[in-house]
Motif scaffolding. Structure first.
Motif, PDB file in Angstrom:
ATOM      1  N   UNK A 132      49.580  25.407  58.369  1.00 20.76           N
ATOM      2  CA  UNK A 132      49.458  25.039  56.959  1.00 20.76           C
ATOM      3  C   UNK A 132      48.686  26.153  56.256  1.00 20.76           C
ATOM      4  N   UNK A 133      49.350  26.879  55.386  1.00 21.84           N
ATOM      5  CA  UNK A 133      48.737  28.025  54.724  1.00 21.84           C
ATOM      6  C   UNK A 133      47.918  27.562  53.527  1.00 21.84           C
ATOM      7  N   UNK A 134      46.709  28.122  53.393  1.00 27.56           N
ATOM      8  CA  UNK A 134      45.827  27.750  52.288  1.00 27.56           C
ATOM      9  C   UNK A 134      45.598  28.890  51.306  1.00 27.56           C
ATOM     10  N   UNK A 135      46.159  30.085  51.610  1.00 32.14           N
ATOM     11  CA  UNK A 135      45.964  31.206  50.696  1.00 32.14           C
ATOM     12  C   UNK A 135      46.808  30.995  49.445  1.00 32.14           C
ATOM     13  N   UNK A 136      46.193  31.226  48.295  1.00 39.21           N
ATOM     14  CA  UNK A 136      46.817  30.848  47.032  1.00 39.21           C
ATOM     15  C   UNK A 136      47.496  32.031  46.344  1.00 39.21           C
ATOM     16  N   UNK A 137      48.625  31.738  45.710  1.00 40.56           N
ATOM     17  CA  UNK A 137      49.364  32.727  44.947  1.00 40.56           C
ATOM     18  C   UNK A 137      48.607  33.048  43.661  1.00 40.56           C
ATOM     19  N   UNK A 138      48.372  34.336  43.415  1.00 39.90           N
ATOM     20  CA  UNK A 138      47.553  34.718  42.261  1.00 39.90           C
ATOM     21  C   UNK A 138      48.230  34.382  40.935  1.00 39.90           C
ATOM     22  N   UNK A 139      49.543  34.497  40.885  1.00 42.34           N
ATOM     23  CA  UNK A 139      50.245  34.143  39.646  1.00 42.34           C
ATOM     24  C   UNK A 139      50.066  32.665  39.326  1.00 42.34           C
ATOM     25  N   UNK A 140      50.117  31.817  40.353  1.00 42.30           N
ATOM     26  CA  UNK A 140      49.914  30.386  40.140  1.00 42.30           C
ATOM     27  C   UNK A 140      48.490  30.099  39.672  1.00 42.30           C
ATOM     28  N   UNK A 141      47.524  30.844  40.212  1.00 43.89           N
ATOM     29  CA  UNK A 141      46.140  30.650  39.790  1.00 43.89           C
ATOM     30  C   UNK A 141      45.941  31.066  38.331  1.00 43.89           C
ATOM     31  N   UNK A 142      46.603  32.120  37.929  1.00 48.07           N
ATOM     32  CA  UNK A 142      46.504  32.554  36.526  1.00 48.07           C
ATOM     33  C   UNK A 142      47.104  31.509  35.591  1.00 48.07           C
ATOM     34  N   UNK A 143      48.220  30.911  36.004  1.00 48.44           N
ATOM     35  CA  UNK A 143      48.820  29.856  35.167  1.00 48.44           C
ATOM     36  C   UNK A 143      47.884  28.663  35.057  1.00 48.44           C
TER      37      UNK A 143
END
Length: 455
Positions: A116-127
């Motif tokens: 289960x990956x927990x690293x977050x997509x930066x584009x999603x964080x910006x949104x």
């Protein structure tokens, strides 16, 4: 699975910290519904998340994983690990998954692995930032698109839902990235039909292995969960849980002794009772769970420079008597000398820690003005934008520590004793926490993709 209480075994405080094999065997003999261990923490600081390196050695993690996987297959129960590799980023998860693959291949074990990956997509964080879904945690830095871009990586702290989903997908071994420490245990008990309050409380105890027992040590803890509470007991006969030891452990790692904020709710232990079942086991009851809007904690780090250190010490009483003036002269002389190398005071940070005087608490040390140490150990630290500059500043500071004069000096050679050669040690990249927020989410599974692999 037991039709009554749900039975969980934690092997240690963190994967790779080790545990007695006999303690695991004794836990198995009592009957288990799952075996697990917490894989990491932010306690060791930002380096591991930033660098992608694991907190525990690969050899130590493999030893623990092999014993746990073998036990899980013997008992036909899942093995569950949260915050894999120490920090729970994608590199840490993959390193741990590689170990599981290796163990399965070497031991001829067939199993279904879920990661289960927990690293977050930066584009999603910006949104999410633009949509106002972020909330800064107390004392945390502000967040914006630039802060997200600077981050080496950002992980989200998952709740119990991804673990339960992985079990629903048939996983025998579940490896998760960053997660709330109690979440793997809470997930298993809630999935088995137990109430959230005792399930989360069990997780708060199990995440640290046998730490709720005395004497404290890296060992196994056996916890059963029913509808009204939990019972804790270490599997090693030389340890015991007492009402005091369990209540004491319940206070750890939380700003409030009783209110524990978790993904999707709040665990309240204000009215908990701690009752001795026998001389080794304790029953805890009275905890409550209140659901709240679902948020995921985010942890991100950014690179701030590179570090070099040197370790030395003195027991010269005259130097110790004039230490403040001596160290002031070290800073001043170092600045002058590195200036000749084209390095300005804005290009580096020089820190000299004084162990035996105030090295642990710094300015908060209450005895610093009256302490009369016979010797002092120093950790000299230089941090700069690049390793070459950090090395150069440290080299100058170290030799300045060694040869600077002071009033009454009798020794005309070196002031310091150095325990190591080389005296200068490259400590490499330096990171700091740069993202420390909560993010509102509609679906607790969405930020945490699950991958299955049949070994």
């Amino acid at each position: 699975m037991s039709s009554g209480a749900y039975r969980m075994l934690s092997t240690s405080g963190i994967l790779g910290y080790g545990f007695p094999e006999l303690s695991l065997v004794k836990g198995e003999a009592r009957g288990v519904d799952m075996i697990g261990v917490d894989g990491g923490s932010t306690d060791p600081g930002p380096f591991y998340l930033g660098s992608g390196k694991t907190l525990s050695s690969r050899r130590a993690m493999k030893r623990d994983l092999r014993l746990m996987i073998q036990a899980g297959r013997r008992q036909g129960v899942p093995v569950v690990i949260g915050t894999a590799g120490g920090a729970g980023g994608t590199p840490h998860l993959q390193i741990t998954a590689d170990i599981v693959r290796e163990v399965a291949r070497e031991d001829g074990i067939h199993l279904r692995l879920a990661t289960i990956d927990a690293e977050q997509d930066k584009a999603a964080l910006k949104r999410a930032t633009a949509e106002g879904k972020m909330k800064r945690l107390t004392g945390g830095p502000a967040i914006d698109a630039e802060a997200i871009d600077r981050a080496e990586r950002v992980v989200g702290m998952m709740g119990p839902e991804p673990f339960a989903a992985a079990l629903d997908g048939g996983a025998d071994v579940v490896l998760a990235g960053r997660s709330s420490d109690p979440a793997p245990w809470a997930a298993m008990a809630i999935r088995a039909g137990k109430a959230p309050a005792p399930a989360w409380y069990a997780g708060k105890m199990l995440e640290c292995g046998a730490t709720p027992s005395i004497p404290k040590g890296h060992d196994c803890l056996y916890v059963t969960v029913d509808d009204d509470g939990v019972v804790l007991e270490p599997t090693a006969p030389e340890r015991a849980c007492t009402p005091s030891s369990v209540a004491n452990h319940a206070l750890h790692e939380n700003p409030s002794p009783c209110i524990h904020v978790e993904p999707g709710g709040v665990l309240d232990t204000t009215d908990c009772r701690f009752d001795a079942v026998n001389d080794r086991a304790v029953r805890v009851s009275g905890m409550t769970w209140t659901p709240s809007p679902y948020t995921v904690k985010l942890e991100g780090v950014e690179l701030v420079g590179y570090r070099s250190i040197s370790i030395c010490g003195t027991r010269d009483p005259l130097l110790i008597d004039t230490l403040d003036d001596f160290l002031k002269s070290i800073h001043e002389s170092t600045a002058t000398k590195v200036g000749n190398l084209g390095v300005t005071p804005d290009d580096y940070t020089l820190i000299i820690r004084r162990y035996g005087l105030d090295g642990v608490m710094g300015a908060a040390e209450p005895l610093r003005s009256t302490a009369k140490p016979h010797e002092i150990g120093f950790v000299v630290e230089a941090v700069a934008d690049d390793q070459d500059t950090a090395d150069a500043v440290l080299s100058v500071a170290r030799v300045t520590m060694l040869h600077t004069d002071f009033p009454g000096r009798l020794c005309r050679e070196g002031n310091m004793a150095f325990p190591y050669s080389p005296s200068d040690i490259q400590a490499g990249p330096v990171y700091r926490f740069s993202v420390f927020q909560t993010m509102a989410v509609d679906d607790p599974l969405a930020p945490f993709p699950i991958t299955y692999e049949d070994l």
